[in-house]
Design a protein around this motif. Structure first.
Motif, short mmCIF file in Angstrom:
data_model
loop_
_atom_site.label_atom_id
_atom_site.label_comp_id
_atom_site.label_asym_id
_atom_site.label_seq_id
_atom_site.Cartn_x
_atom_site.Cartn_y
_atom_site.Cartn_z
N PRO A 1 0.80 -1.23 0.00
CA PRO A 1 0.00 0.00 0.00
C PRO A 1 0.84 1.28 0.00
CG PRO A 1 -0.93 -1.59 1.52
CD PRO A 1 0.36 -2.18 1.04
N ILE A 2 2.01 1.25 0.64
CA ILE A 2 2.84 2.45 0.70
C ILE A 2 3.37 2.82 -0.68
CG2 ILE A 2 5.04 1.29 1.16
CD1 ILE A 2 3.74 4.53 2.82
N SER B 1 -3.91 -10.04 -4.94
CA SER B 1 -2.57 -10.15 -5.52
C SER B 1 -1.49 -10.16 -4.44
CB SER B 1 -2.33 -8.98 -6.48
OG SER B 1 -1.07 -9.09 -7.10
N THR B 2 -1.67 -9.32 -3.42
CA THR B 2 -0.71 -9.26 -2.31
C THR B 2 -0.69 -10.59 -1.56
OG1 THR B 2 -1.02 -6.87 -2.04
CG2 THR B 2 -0.08 -8.06 -0.18
N GLU B 3 -1.87 -11.15 -1.28
CA GLU B 3 -1.94 -12.44 -0.58
C GLU B 3 -1.29 -13.55 -1.40
OE1 GLU B 3 -2.96 -13.32 2.50
OE2 GLU B 3 -3.04 -11.16 2.82
N HIS B 4 -1.47 -13.48 -2.73
CA HIS B 4 -0.85 -14.48 -3.60
C HIS B 4 0.68 -14.37 -3.52
CE1 HIS B 4 -0.14 -17.06 -7.06
NE2 HIS B 4 0.60 -16.09 -7.62
N ASN B 5 1.19 -13.15 -3.56
CA ASN B 5 2.63 -12.93 -3.46
C ASN B 5 3.18 -13.42 -2.11
OD1 ASN B 5 2.99 -11.86 -5.99
ND2 ASN B 5 2.74 -9.74 -5.34
N LYS B 6 2.42 -13.19 -1.04
CA LYS B 6 2.83 -13.66 0.28
C LYS B 6 2.96 -15.18 0.29
CE LYS B 6 0.74 -12.14 3.96
NZ LYS B 6 -0.34 -11.65 4.87
N GLU B 7 1.96 -15.86 -0.25
CA GLU B 7 1.98 -17.32 -0.27
C GLU B 7 3.16 -17.84 -1.09
OE1 GLU B 7 0.16 -19.40 1.50
OE2 GLU B 7 -0.82 -17.66 2.41
N CYS B 8 3.46 -17.15 -2.19
CA CYS B 8 4.61 -17.55 -3.02
C CYS B 8 5.91 -17.42 -2.24
CB CYS B 8 4.66 -16.69 -4.29
SG CYS B 8 3.40 -17.12 -5.51
N LEU B 9 6.08 -16.30 -1.55
CA LEU B 9 7.30 -16.08 -0.77
C LEU B 9 7.44 -17.10 0.36
CD1 LEU B 9 7.57 -12.18 -0.51
CD2 LEU B 9 9.11 -13.74 -1.71
N ILE B 10 6.32 -17.42 1.00
CA ILE B 10 6.34 -18.40 2.08
C ILE B 10 6.78 -19.77 1.56
CG2 ILE B 10 4.89 -19.68 3.73
CD1 ILE B 10 3.18 -17.03 3.88
N ALA C 1 -1.23 8.38 3.91
CA ALA C 1 0.11 7.78 3.84
C ALA C 1 0.43 7.04 5.14
CB ALA C 1 1.15 8.85 3.57
N GLU C 2 -0.02 7.61 6.27
CA GLU C 2 0.18 6.96 7.57
C GLU C 2 -0.50 5.59 7.59
OE1 GLU C 2 1.52 6.92 11.58
OE2 GLU C 2 1.64 8.73 10.37
N LYS C 3 -1.72 5.53 7.08
CA LYS C 3 -2.45 4.27 7.06
C LYS C 3 -1.79 3.27 6.12
CE LYS C 3 -6.98 2.22 6.15
NZ LYS C 3 -8.38 2.45 5.72
N ASN C 4 -1.36 3.73 4.96
CA ASN C 4 -0.71 2.84 3.99
C ASN C 4 0.62 2.29 4.53
OD1 ASN C 4 -2.72 3.03 2.05
ND2 ASN C 4 -1.81 4.82 1.07
N LEU D 1 -0.33 -0.44 7.09
CA LEU D 1 -0.78 -1.66 6.42
C LEU D 1 0.39 -2.40 5.77
CD1 LEU D 1 -4.08 -0.36 4.75
CD2 LEU D 1 -3.89 -1.95 6.67
N SER D 2 1.31 -1.66 5.20
CA SER D 2 2.49 -2.26 4.56
C SER D 2 3.35 -2.97 5.59
CB SER D 2 3.31 -1.18 3.85
OG SER D 2 2.55 -0.55 2.84
#
Length: 283
Positions: free
Chosen positions: A6-7, A19-28, A59-62, A65-66
Motif C-alpha cells: 500500500p505504501i 494479488s498481495t496475498e498471492h505474493n505472500k503465499e509464493c514467498l512463504i 500515507a500513515e495508514k498505507n 498496512l504495509s
C-alpha cells in the motif's frame, strides 16, 4: 511484492489485496527452499519501509498496512522452518532482522494509534525467530546484555534487550537457564534493571505455561530439584529487593510464580493448611 505494498501502490482494492496475498503465499513457499534469500530480502524491504518519510493521514495508514503485511509474511516464513534447522548465516540474519523488529516493540512513536497492533505482530515474528535461533543468537544476546548491566554505573539504564525475553519461545530448559543467569547477576544490577528483569521473567513464565503446558504438568509429577533450588534463591533475592510497599506490589506476582516452581514447598504448605484446618475443627 514491494511495488504492490500500500505504501507504494496506494489504497488497496479487492484486486490488489488478492494479488498481495498471492505474493505472500509464493514467498512463504519459496522460503522453504531459499530461506536466507527470502528473509534477507523481506528484512531489507521492512527496513526501507520503516525509514520512509510520510506525510498525511492516508500515507500513515498505507505505511501501517504495509508494515503489517511484511511482518505477517516474515512470521509465516520463519514459522514454516523446522525448529532444529541450522544454517551458518542464521546469526547474521538475526542481527539484521532484530533491530527492525525492536523498532515496533520498543521504539514506536508516542500516540501512534496502530502501535499496539504493530507490536503484537512484531512479537509474533520474534517468537517464530526464537524457535529457530534461540540458543545461537537471542539467548546469548540476553545473557550478554545482563552481564553488561552488572557493570553499568548509570542509574538510567537501557533494558530493552532484557525485555525481549517476554516475547521469545521459552521451554522448561530455557526458563531454567534464564532463572540461573538472573540469580547469578541480580544483586549486581541497578534497581531499574532489576525491576525490568522481574517483569520480563513473569511474562516469560506465562509464555512457557501457555506454549508448553505438558512440561508444566510434568514439573509436578517429576519435580526438578535444580529448578526449585534456583527459584527459591531468586525468591529470596527478589524479597530483598522489595523494600517498600510499592516494590512489594510489583514483585509479588513473580514471587508466587517462583513458589509454583517449587512443588515440594507447595506440597508442604498444603499439608500445613490441611493440618491447621483439622486442628481448628477439633478445637
Amino acid at each position: 511484492f514491494t511495488v504492490q505494498l500500500p505504501i507504494k501502490a496506494g489504497q488497496q482494492t479487492t484486486h490488489t489485496r488478492v494479488s498481495t496475498e498471492h505474493n505472500k503465499e509464493c514467498l512463504i513457499n519459496i522460503s522453504k527452499y531459499k530461506f536466507s534469500l527470502v528473509i534477507s530480502g523481506l528484512t531489507n524491504i521492512l527496513k526501507n519501509v520503516n525509514n520512509m518519510r510520510i506525510f498525511g493521514e492516508a500515507a500513515e495508514k498505507n505505511l501501517y498496512l504495509s508494515q503489517l503485511i511484511i511482518l505477517d509474511t516474515l512470521e509465516k516464513c520463519l514459522a514454516g522452518q523446522p525448529k532444529d534447522c541450522m544454517r551458518l548465516d542464521e546469526t547474521m540474519l538475526v542481527k539484521q532482522l532484530l533491530p527492525e523488529i525492536c523498532h515496533f516493540i520498543h521504539m514506536y512513536r508516542e500516540g501512534n494509534q496502530h502501535a499496539a497492533e504493530l507490536r503484537s505482530s512484531a512479537s509474533g515474528v520474534l517468537f517464530s525467530l526464537s524457535c529457530n535461533n534461540f540458543n545461537a543468537s537471542l539467548l546469548s544476546s540476553l545473557f550478554l546484555r545482563l552481564q553488561e548491566l552488572t557493570v553499568c554505573l548509570e542509574d538510567n539504564v537501557d533494558i530493552h534487550d532484557i525485555e525481549l525475553m517476554q516475547y521469545i519461545n521459552v521451554d522448561c530448559a530455557k526458563l531454567k537457564r534464564l532463572l540461573q543467569e538472573t540469580v547469578f547477576k541480580f544483586k549486581a544490577l541497578k534497581k531499574p534493571a532489576q525491576l525490568g528483569v522481574i517483569n520480563s521473567l513473569e511474562k516469560a513464565f506465562w509464555n512457557w505455561v501457555e506454549n508448553y503446558p505438558d512440561e508444566f504438568t510434568m514439573l509436578y509429577q517429576r519435580p526438578q530439584t535444580d529448578m526449585a533450588d534456583c527459584a527459591e534463591k531468586l525468591f529470596d533475592l527478589v524479597d530483598s529487593f522489595a523494600e517498600s510497599a510499592k516494590r512489594k506490589a510489583a514483585v509479588w506476582p513473580l514471587q508466587i510464580i517462583l513458589l509454583i516452581l517449587c512443588p515440594v514447598i507447595i506440597q508442604e504448605i498444603s499439608k500445613e493448611v490441611v493440618e491447621d484446618s483439622k486442628l481448628n475443627k477439633v478445637s
